[in-house]
Design a protein around this motif. Structure first.
Motif, PDB file in Angstrom:
ATOM      1  N   THR A   4       0.847  -1.182   0.000  1.00  0.00           N
ATOM      2  CA  THR A   4       0.000   0.000   0.000  1.00  0.00           C
ATOM      3  C   THR A   4       0.885   1.236   0.000  1.00  0.00           C
ATOM      4  N   ALA A   5       0.240   2.402   0.012  1.00  0.00           N
ATOM      5  CA  ALA A   5       1.002   3.653   0.069  1.00  0.00           C
ATOM      6  C   ALA A   5       1.733   3.792   1.394  1.00  0.00           C
ATOM      7  N   ASP A   6       1.341   3.006   2.391  1.00  0.00           N
ATOM      8  CA  ASP A   6       1.959   3.067   3.711  1.00  0.00           C
ATOM      9  C   ASP A   6       3.031   2.012   3.924  1.00  0.00           C
ATOM     10  N   SER A   7       3.404   1.298   2.856  1.00  0.00           N
ATOM     11  CA  SER A   7       4.407   0.244   3.005  1.00  0.00           C
ATOM     12  C   SER A   7       5.318   0.210   1.793  1.00  0.00           C
ATOM     13  N   TYR A   8       6.498  -0.398   1.991  1.00  0.00           N
ATOM     14  CA  TYR A   8       7.448  -0.605   0.906  1.00  0.00           C
ATOM     15  C   TYR A   8       7.211  -1.985   0.291  1.00  0.00           C
ATOM     16  N   ALA A   9       7.448  -2.084  -1.002  1.00  0.00           N
ATOM     17  CA  ALA A   9       7.254  -3.357  -1.687  1.00  0.00           C
ATOM     18  C   ALA A   9       8.422  -4.288  -1.392  1.00  0.00           C
ATOM     19  N   PRO A  10       8.164  -5.512  -0.913  1.00  0.00           N
ATOM     20  CA  PRO A  10       9.265  -6.461  -0.704  1.00  0.00           C
ATOM     21  C   PRO A  10       9.937  -6.810  -2.022  1.00  0.00           C
ATOM     22  N   THR A  11      11.234  -7.021  -1.967  1.00  0.00           N
ATOM     23  CA  THR A  11      11.995  -7.456  -3.132  1.00  0.00           C
ATOM     24  C   THR A  11      12.841  -8.660  -2.730  1.00  0.00           C
ATOM     25  N   GLU A  12      13.508  -9.233  -3.707  1.00  0.00           N
ATOM     26  CA  GLU A  12      14.369 -10.384  -3.426  1.00  0.00           C
ATOM     27  C   GLU A  12      15.434 -10.038  -2.392  1.00  0.00           C
ATOM     28  N   ARG A  13      15.903  -8.794  -2.402  1.00  0.00           N
ATOM     29  CA  ARG A  13      16.971  -8.392  -1.477  1.00  0.00           C
ATOM     30  C   ARG A  13      16.442  -8.006  -0.097  1.00  0.00           C
ATOM     31  N   THR A  14      15.147  -7.706   0.015  1.00  0.00           N
ATOM     32  CA  THR A  14      14.625  -7.252   1.302  1.00  0.00           C
ATOM     33  C   THR A  14      13.800  -8.306   2.032  1.00  0.00           C
ATOM     34  N   VAL A  15      13.645  -9.473   1.438  1.00  0.00           N
ATOM     35  CA  VAL A  15      12.956 -10.572   2.126  1.00  0.00           C
ATOM     36  C   VAL A  15      14.004 -11.485   2.744  1.00  0.00           C
ATOM     37  N   PRO A  16      14.068 -11.605   4.072  1.00  0.00           N
ATOM     38  CA  PRO A  16      15.111 -12.421   4.709  1.00  0.00           C
ATOM     39  C   PRO A  16      14.907 -13.902   4.447  1.00  0.00           C
ATOM     40  N   THR A  17      16.004 -14.628   4.461  1.00  0.00           N
ATOM     41  CA  THR A  17      15.921 -16.085   4.270  1.00  0.00           C
ATOM     42  C   THR A  17      15.591 -16.802   5.572  1.00  0.00           C
ATOM     43  N   ARG A  18      15.839 -16.139   6.727  1.00  0.00           N
ATOM     44  CA  ARG A  18      15.513 -16.701   8.030  1.00  0.00           C
ATOM     45  C   ARG A  18      14.628 -15.733   8.809  1.00  0.00           C
ATOM     46  N   ALA A  19      13.780 -16.302   9.667  1.00  0.00           N
ATOM     47  CA  ALA A  19      12.893 -15.503  10.524  1.00  0.00           C
ATOM     48  C   ALA A  19      12.119 -14.458   9.722  1.00  0.00           C
ATOM     49  N   ARG A  20      11.467 -14.923   8.659  1.00  0.00           N
ATOM     50  CA  ARG A  20      10.725 -13.988   7.809  1.00  0.00           C
ATOM     51  C   ARG A  20       9.595 -13.299   8.554  1.00  0.00           C
ATOM     52  N   GLU A  21       9.103 -13.936   9.621  1.00  0.00           N
ATOM     53  CA  GLU A  21       8.006 -13.348  10.379  1.00  0.00           C
ATOM     54  C   GLU A  21       8.431 -12.066  11.107  1.00  0.00           C
ATOM     55  N   ARG A  22       9.731 -11.840  11.234  1.00  0.00           N
ATOM     56  CA  ARG A  22      10.219 -10.636  11.894  1.00  0.00           C
ATOM     57  C   ARG A  22      10.404  -9.470  10.924  1.00  0.00           C
ATOM     58  N   ALA A  23      10.285  -9.730   9.636  1.00  0.00           N
ATOM     59  CA  ALA A  23      10.457  -8.668   8.641  1.00  0.00           C
ATOM     60  C   ALA A  23       9.195  -7.815   8.555  1.00  0.00           C
ATOM     61  N   TYR A  25       7.577  -4.068   6.461  1.00  0.00           N
ATOM     62  CA  TYR A  25       7.768  -3.101   5.391  1.00  0.00           C
ATOM     63  C   TYR A  25       6.927  -1.848   5.612  1.00  0.00           C
ATOM     64  N   ASP A  26       6.377  -1.715   6.807  1.00  0.00           N
ATOM     65  CA  ASP A  26       5.550  -0.571   7.164  1.00  0.00           C
ATOM     66  C   ASP A  26       6.394   0.692   7.232  1.00  0.00           C
ATOM     67  N   LYS A  27       6.001   1.728   6.516  1.00  0.00           N
ATOM     68  CA  LYS A  27       6.793   2.957   6.449  1.00  0.00           C
ATOM     69  C   LYS A  27       6.897   3.638   7.810  1.00  0.00           C
ATOM     70  N   GLU A  28       5.827   3.639   8.577  1.00  0.00           N
ATOM     71  CA  GLU A  28       5.864   4.293   9.888  1.00  0.00           C
ATOM     72  C   GLU A  28       6.902   3.635  10.794  1.00  0.00           C
ATOM     73  N   LEU A  29       6.961   2.306  10.776  1.00  0.00           N
ATOM     74  CA  LEU A  29       7.948   1.588  11.577  1.00  0.00           C
ATOM     75  C   LEU A  29       9.362   1.871  11.079  1.00  0.00           C
ATOM     76  N   VAL A  30       9.571   1.798   9.770  1.00  0.00           N
ATOM     77  CA  VAL A  30      10.889   2.072   9.191  1.00  0.00           C
ATOM     78  C   VAL A  30      11.348   3.477   9.560  1.00  0.00           C
ATOM     79  N   HIS A  31      10.477   4.454   9.396  1.00  0.00           N
ATOM     80  CA  HIS A  31      10.839   5.841   9.699  1.00  0.00           C
ATOM     81  C   HIS A  31      11.176   6.008  11.175  1.00  0.00           C
ATOM     82  N   ALA A  32      10.420   5.360  12.057  1.00  0.00           N
ATOM     83  CA  ALA A  32      10.674   5.481  13.495  1.00  0.00           C
ATOM     84  C   ALA A  32      12.039   4.923  13.859  1.00  0.00           C
TER      85      ALA A  32
END
Length: 224
Positions: A4-23, A25-32
């Protein structure tokens, strides 16, 4: 996940290979996470070898600005690399030491952001002056208005890289240890040792006039 406009699009480089549940892409969280810190690690490749340098940064909207000297390696490389320099920028806050009953399950509670992209040098001098003020205020809010501004010579000797926040992810770990069920009866302490950054009382320069008071933005200093 839905982008959405409030999140970043996941890419191959931004999706972790381990513990994906901890990733995240919310902009508010990233900015904080970005706004709470001021020291990042800037990674790039020079002469075929990886280089990682610690440096100051500030976020303005959807751009990250990284401070440096005009003679530094990444700044020279960015200026010579045509459209810019491929980089990876990381910011991490450690919130706790997670101590499990087994050595294997020791961990950290943390919040981190990873930004991939192409950094380019900021060449407009008026914009550079504005960004350098923002960098100063990002580290110590209110400081830019309380110092002598950079002159033309200082601006020429200072470089700034700009990186669009496009390929971005956050990763967060919180909570207690993840002990194995068979280890729960072991007689070893298990839990979290919280970690926090603190700032002491301001220490004046040896040559500071005693009549100059400590600014209020220092006595009340705290990170977001």
């Amino acid at each position: 996940m839905a982008v959405t406009a409030d999140s970043y699009a996941p890419t191959e480089r931004t999706v972790p290979t381990r513990a994906r549940e901890r990733a995240a892409y919310d902009k508010e969280l990233v900015h904080a996470i970005l706004d709470e810190g001021y020291l990042c690690h800037l990674g790039f490749v020079r002469d075929g070898a990886p280089v990682v340098l610690p440096t100051l940064y500030a976020r303005i909207g959807e751009r990250l600005y990284v401070h440096g000297s005009t003679g530094s390696r990444p700044l020279r490389a960015a200026g010579q690399a045509g459209p810019g320099l491929p980089v990876c920028v990381t910011v991490t806050h450690v919130d706790g030491l997670v101590l499990a009953r087994s050595a294997m399950h020791h961990s950290l509670n943390y919040r981190s952001v990873v930004v991939h992209g192409t950094a380019r040098p900021l060449t407009d001098q008026s914009e550079k002056a504005r960004v350098l003020d923002a960098l100063v205020d990002h580290v110590v809010p209110g400081r830019a208005a309380d110092v002598r501004p950079a002159n033309a010579k200082e601006l020429a000797a200072t470089a700034v890289l700009v990186l669009d926040l496009h390929e971005v992810s956050a990763k967060v770990r919180d909570g207690g240890p993840n002990d194995d069920p068979e280890d729960l009866s072991l007689p070893h302490w298990s839990g979290v040792l919280p970690v926090a950054t603190s700032y002491g009382a301001p220490v004046p320069a040896d040559d500071l006039d005693v009549s100059v008071p400590v600014p209020g933005y220092l006595t009340a200093y705290a990170r977001r």
